[in-house]
Motif scaffolding. Structure first.
Motif, mmCIF file in Angstrom:
data_model
loop_
_atom_site.group_PDB
_atom_site.id
_atom_site.type_symbol
_atom_site.label_atom_id
_atom_site.label_comp_id
_atom_site.label_asym_id
_atom_site.label_seq_id
_atom_site.Cartn_x
_atom_site.Cartn_y
_atom_site.Cartn_z
ATOM 1 N N ARG A 24 0.857 -1.185 0.000
ATOM 2 C CA ARG A 24 0.000 0.000 0.000
ATOM 3 C C ARG A 24 0.892 1.233 0.000
ATOM 4 O O ARG A 24 1.826 1.333 0.810
ATOM 5 C CB ARG A 24 -0.891 0.010 1.245
ATOM 6 C CG ARG A 24 -2.029 -0.986 1.225
ATOM 7 C CD ARG A 24 -2.852 -0.859 2.496
ATOM 8 N NE ARG A 24 -3.421 0.481 2.638
ATOM 9 C CZ ARG A 24 -4.679 0.794 2.353
ATOM 10 N NH1 ARG A 24 -5.502 -0.142 1.906
ATOM 11 N NH2 ARG A 24 -5.129 2.020 2.518
ATOM 12 N N LYS A 25 0.612 2.168 -0.868
ATOM 13 C CA LYS A 25 1.425 3.381 -0.950
ATOM 14 C C LYS A 25 1.310 4.230 0.315
ATOM 15 O O LYS A 25 2.252 4.936 0.675
ATOM 16 C CB LYS A 25 1.024 4.205 -2.175
ATOM 17 C CG LYS A 25 1.398 3.567 -3.505
ATOM 18 C CD LYS A 25 1.225 4.519 -4.662
ATOM 19 C CE LYS A 25 -0.218 4.860 -4.914
ATOM 20 N NZ LYS A 25 -0.387 5.717 -6.125
ATOM 21 N N ASP A 26 0.155 4.139 0.996
ATOM 22 C CA ASP A 26 -0.012 4.947 2.208
ATOM 23 C C ASP A 26 0.557 4.270 3.452
ATOM 24 O O ASP A 26 0.572 4.845 4.531
ATOM 25 C CB ASP A 26 -1.489 5.293 2.432
ATOM 26 C CG ASP A 26 -2.372 4.053 2.575
ATOM 27 O OD1 ASP A 26 -1.836 2.941 2.708
ATOM 28 O OD2 ASP A 26 -3.622 4.215 2.557
ATOM 29 N N GLY A 27 1.031 3.027 3.320
ATOM 30 C CA GLY A 27 1.658 2.333 4.432
ATOM 31 C C GLY A 27 0.700 1.794 5.477
ATOM 32 O O GLY A 27 1.139 1.223 6.479
ATOM 33 N N LYS A 28 -0.596 1.929 5.261
ATOM 34 C CA LYS A 28 -1.577 1.461 6.240
ATOM 35 C C LYS A 28 -1.782 -0.049 6.097
ATOM 36 O O LYS A 28 -1.747 -0.595 5.001
ATOM 37 C CB LYS A 28 -2.905 2.191 6.053
ATOM 38 C CG LYS A 28 -2.842 3.676 6.383
ATOM 39 C CD LYS A 28 -4.208 4.333 6.213
ATOM 40 C CE LYS A 28 -4.156 5.821 6.561
ATOM 41 N NZ LYS A 28 -5.478 6.485 6.386
ATOM 42 N N GLN A 29 -2.010 -0.700 7.223
ATOM 43 C CA GLN A 29 -2.241 -2.132 7.202
ATOM 44 C C GLN A 29 -3.696 -2.433 6.849
ATOM 45 O O GLN A 29 -4.617 -1.807 7.377
ATOM 46 C CB GLN A 29 -1.885 -2.758 8.551
ATOM 47 C CG GLN A 29 -0.395 -2.695 8.862
ATOM 48 C CD GLN A 29 -0.028 -3.498 10.092
ATOM 49 O OE1 GLN A 29 -0.764 -3.548 11.064
ATOM 50 N NE2 GLN A 29 1.139 -4.121 10.062
#
Length: 227
Positions: A24-29
């Motif tokens: 994920r580009k936003d780094g959220k799991q």
């Protein structure tokens, strides 16, 4: 010199694994990462071998540690990179499993890690062929609290040294033959087995749990020389 044995011709032998990466580009799991990983793994069975009994050469996945999932199974308010997870194949002989447990727990304790819990990784044998079920290796998981006085980079160094210390003893011990670390880290964990690519996610029940949320996954098919 190239050789031929019956129908086998090693001049056309290939050794290319099927490998994929999702993030994920936003780094959220998110649990969606694992769902997409399953879709991708179902698209690469041609990159690995399978026996006439339906047994795959092997498949594995590397994912970041799911904070929500480990909070749920430990009933603790764990914080990212403040806990360590180790996944290990157990020794070939069951009578030495307690020796392996002692080695792992004492090594981490000596590094300042406090044991939170250990458990067998739950699996779904129903998704496998009968022949494949008999070839799977047991995986045990240990979860530790990390020393509060170390930053994340120092902790990773400590856990890596602990892994090397465990390997140094395990790989030279006849009774611990088969004890093999898949991963030991505050950031990621690895799961793998003698599986076809499409069996990987259905086989490991943790990966189907909606609390299992990840920001990336790296997966591979046909990667196991130890089998």
């Amino acid at each position: 010199m190239k050789k031929k044995f019956g129908l086998y011709d090693d001049s056309i032998e290939k050794s290319s694994c099927g490998v994929g990466f999702l993030t994920r580009k936003d780094g959220k799991q998110s649990h969606k990462i694992l769902e997409y990983a399953h879709e991708a793994l179902c698209s690469v069975p041609h990159r690995g071998g399978m026996s006439s009994e339906g047994v795959g050469d092997g498949a594995g996945i590397c994912i970041d540690l799911s904070t929500d999932f480990f909070r749920e199974i430990t009933s603790k308010k764990l914080k990212p990179e403040k806990f360590c997870v180790g996944n290990f194949f157990l020794p070939d002989q069951k009578r030495y499993h307690s020796d392996a447990q002692e080695l792992i727990e004492n090594t981490l304790k000596n590094k300042g890690m406090n044991l939170i819990m250990s458990r067998m990784i739950p699996v779904n044998y129903k998704c496998l062929t009968p022949a494949s079920r008999n070839l799977q290796l047991l995986i045990k998981q240990w979860i530790f609290e990390t020393p509060i006085n170390l930053n994340s980079s120092d902790i990773e160094g400590v856990t890596h040294q602990a892994l090397l210390d465990i390997e140094q003893i395990a790989f030279q011990s006849k009774k611990l033959r088969g004890l093999y670390p898949l991963s030991l880290s505050t950031k990621v964990q690895v799961l793998k087995g003698r599986l076809n690519s499409n069996e990987l996610i259905p086989y490991f029940l943790d990966l189907q749990n909606k609390k299992s949320k990840d920001s990336f996954s790296i997966f591979s098919y046909k990667i196991f020389n130890q089998y």
